[in-house]
Design a protein around this motif. Structure first.
Motif, mmCIF file in Angstrom:
data_model
loop_
_atom_site.group_PDB
_atom_site.id
_atom_site.type_symbol
_atom_site.label_atom_id
_atom_site.label_comp_id
_atom_site.label_asym_id
_atom_site.label_seq_id
_atom_site.Cartn_x
_atom_site.Cartn_y
_atom_site.Cartn_z
ATOM 1 N N GLN A 148 26.482 52.383 -15.726
ATOM 2 C CA GLN A 148 26.489 53.151 -14.483
ATOM 3 C C GLN A 148 26.429 54.652 -14.755
ATOM 4 N N ILE A 149 27.264 55.134 -15.646
ATOM 5 C CA ILE A 149 27.257 56.558 -15.944
ATOM 6 C C ILE A 149 25.954 56.966 -16.634
ATOM 7 N N ARG A 150 25.400 56.060 -17.448
ATOM 8 C CA ARG A 150 24.120 56.359 -18.113
ATOM 9 C C ARG A 150 23.020 56.565 -17.080
ATOM 10 N N TYR A 151 22.889 55.649 -16.107
ATOM 11 C CA TYR A 151 21.856 55.798 -15.072
ATOM 12 C C TYR A 151 22.127 57.019 -14.192
ATOM 13 N N TYR A 152 23.409 57.270 -13.940
ATOM 14 C CA TYR A 152 23.763 58.440 -13.131
ATOM 15 C C TYR A 152 23.316 59.729 -13.826
ATOM 16 N N LEU A 153 23.570 59.815 -15.131
ATOM 17 C CA LEU A 153 23.149 61.009 -15.867
ATOM 18 C C LEU A 153 21.623 61.118 -15.927
ATOM 19 N N LEU A 154 20.944 59.989 -16.032
ATOM 20 C CA LEU A 154 19.477 60.014 -16.011
ATOM 21 C C LEU A 154 18.968 60.530 -14.672
ATOM 22 N N SER A 155 19.681 60.195 -13.612
ATOM 23 C CA SER A 155 19.272 60.689 -12.290
ATOM 24 C C SER A 155 19.399 62.209 -12.200
ATOM 25 N N LYS A 156 20.337 62.779 -12.955
ATOM 26 C CA LYS A 156 20.564 64.224 -12.895
ATOM 27 C C LYS A 156 19.453 65.010 -13.593
ATOM 28 N N ILE A 157 18.668 64.344 -14.445
ATOM 29 C CA ILE A 157 17.554 65.041 -15.096
ATOM 30 C C ILE A 157 16.218 64.515 -14.564
ATOM 31 N N GLN B 217 19.917 52.063 -9.549
ATOM 32 C CA GLN B 217 20.313 51.275 -10.723
ATOM 33 C C GLN B 217 21.777 51.526 -11.072
ATOM 34 N N ALA B 218 22.189 52.782 -10.925
ATOM 35 C CA ALA B 218 23.589 53.119 -11.200
ATOM 36 C C ALA B 218 24.514 52.402 -10.218
ATOM 37 N N LEU B 219 24.109 52.358 -8.956
ATOM 38 C CA LEU B 219 24.931 51.703 -7.935
ATOM 39 C C LEU B 219 25.017 50.198 -8.173
ATOM 40 N N ASP B 220 23.945 49.624 -8.699
ATOM 41 C CA ASP B 220 23.905 48.175 -8.946
ATOM 42 C C ASP B 220 24.730 47.747 -10.153
ATOM 43 N N GLU B 221 25.070 48.704 -11.013
ATOM 44 C CA GLU B 221 25.839 48.384 -12.218
ATOM 45 C C GLU B 221 27.323 48.265 -11.895
ATOM 46 N N HIS B 222 28.049 47.632 -12.818
ATOM 47 C CA HIS B 222 29.500 47.528 -12.679
ATOM 48 C C HIS B 222 30.111 48.927 -12.638
ATOM 49 N N SER B 223 31.034 49.144 -11.712
ATOM 50 C CA SER B 223 31.636 50.468 -11.549
ATOM 51 C C SER B 223 33.071 50.484 -12.059
ATOM 52 N N ASN B 224 33.374 51.514 -12.859
ATOM 53 C CA ASN B 224 34.743 51.738 -13.337
ATOM 54 C C ASN B 224 35.374 52.959 -12.680
ATOM 55 N N ASP B 225 34.606 53.617 -11.812
ATOM 56 C CA ASP B 225 35.052 54.890 -11.258
ATOM 57 C C ASP B 225 34.667 54.938 -9.778
ATOM 58 N N ASP B 226 35.667 54.828 -8.917
ATOM 59 C CA ASP B 226 35.396 54.829 -7.475
ATOM 60 C C ASP B 226 34.844 56.167 -6.995
ATOM 61 N N VAL B 227 35.292 57.243 -7.623
ATOM 62 C CA VAL B 227 34.797 58.571 -7.235
ATOM 63 C C VAL B 227 33.312 58.696 -7.577
ATOM 64 N N LEU B 228 32.950 58.260 -8.777
ATOM 65 C CA LEU B 228 31.547 58.300 -9.188
ATOM 66 C C LEU B 228 30.701 57.417 -8.275
ATOM 67 N N LYS B 229 31.199 56.247 -7.960
ATOM 68 C CA LYS B 229 30.457 55.337 -7.087
ATOM 69 C C LYS B 229 30.209 55.972 -5.720
ATOM 70 N N ALA B 230 31.229 56.632 -5.194
ATOM 71 C CA ALA B 230 31.085 57.288 -3.888
ATOM 72 C C ALA B 230 30.042 58.407 -3.954
ATOM 73 N N ASP B 231 30.024 59.125 -5.061
ATOM 74 C CA ASP B 231 29.047 60.199 -5.240
ATOM 75 C C ASP B 231 27.626 59.632 -5.299
ATOM 76 N N ILE B 232 27.468 58.509 -5.993
ATOM 77 C CA ILE B 232 26.153 57.862 -6.086
ATOM 78 C C ILE B 232 25.688 57.417 -4.702
#
Length: 213
Positions: free
Chosen positions: A168-177, A189-204
């Motif tokens: 999830q964090i990998r796809y999120y960082l890819l989205s930033k570039i 893709q980040a949203l579809d992955e298993h989430s360990n961080d509710d704050v990150l998920k909300a941001d996505i």
């Protein structure tokens, strides 16, 4: 003509038990002879084995004390509030206890404080570090490059696979570039992955909403 002397019936023929006892006596004699002949060699071998066992015990105790010393200094580094003192103690762990797990932890702790790339790469390149530590170090370094606007350097790191818990964090960082449709795809893709961080998920989810998804 000569006649053979009659067999004395009073002499018993050897039994199977007699033969087995004779064989045992012969083997015992051979073993005794070998032991006597090689007595000095056996003594030397015994001494070597005993010395090896003693050395092994001393080495084990030394390794235990070595790791305990690393743990003490590492714990001291975490307890101090002054960053310069913390850096000094963590650098001491890396220098004096390189082949312990505390050295890896020290690199991780030092990364936000000084020489970020150097310390994160040290974790990435350390085969003794767990895959999780190496994946996290790579993602942290990718994010560090993103903040420095080094998108190409970041993408090289993010193109490498990571474990499922880090996707999830990998796809999120890819989205930033990335931009436009590619950015949206990475966010999805980040949203579809298993989430360990509710704050990150909300941001996505919020960023995807901006695309009308």
């Amino acid at each position: 003509m000569q006649h053979n002397a009659p067999i004395d019936a009073s002499i018993d023929a050897p039994t199977g038990q007699d033969v087995n006892e004779l064989k045992r006596d012969m083997r015992s004699a051979k073993i005794t002879h070998w032991l006597q002949k090689n007595q000095q060699l056996l003594i030397t071998a015994t001494v070597i084995v005993l010395l090896a066992m003693a050395a092994g015990g001393l080495w084990s105790e030394k390794q235990k004390a070595y790791k305990e010393s690393a743990a003490v200094i590492y714990s001291q580094a975490l307890s101090v509030t002054d960053d310069l003192q913390r850096i000094t103690l963590l650098q001491a762990v890396i220098k004096d206890y390189t082949d312990t797990g505390y050295s890896i932890l020290a690199h991780i702790r030092l990364a936000p404080l000084a020489d970020t790339e150097l310390h994160l790469r040290a974790v990435m390149d350390n085969n003794e570090a767990t895959p999780e530590f190496r994946w996290q170090a790579r993602l942290d370094l990718a994010y560090f490059f993103i903040k420095q606007d080094k998108k190409d350097a970041s993408k090289i790191l993010l193109n490498e696979p990571v474990g499922a818990q880090y996707q999830q964090i990998r796809y999120y960082l890819l989205s930033k570039i990335s931009t436009d449709d590619e950015q949206r795809d990475y966010l999805q893709q980040a949203l579809d992955e298993h989430s360990n961080d509710d704050v990150l998920k909300a941001d996505i989810e919020a960023k995807l909403a901006e695309f009308g998804s």
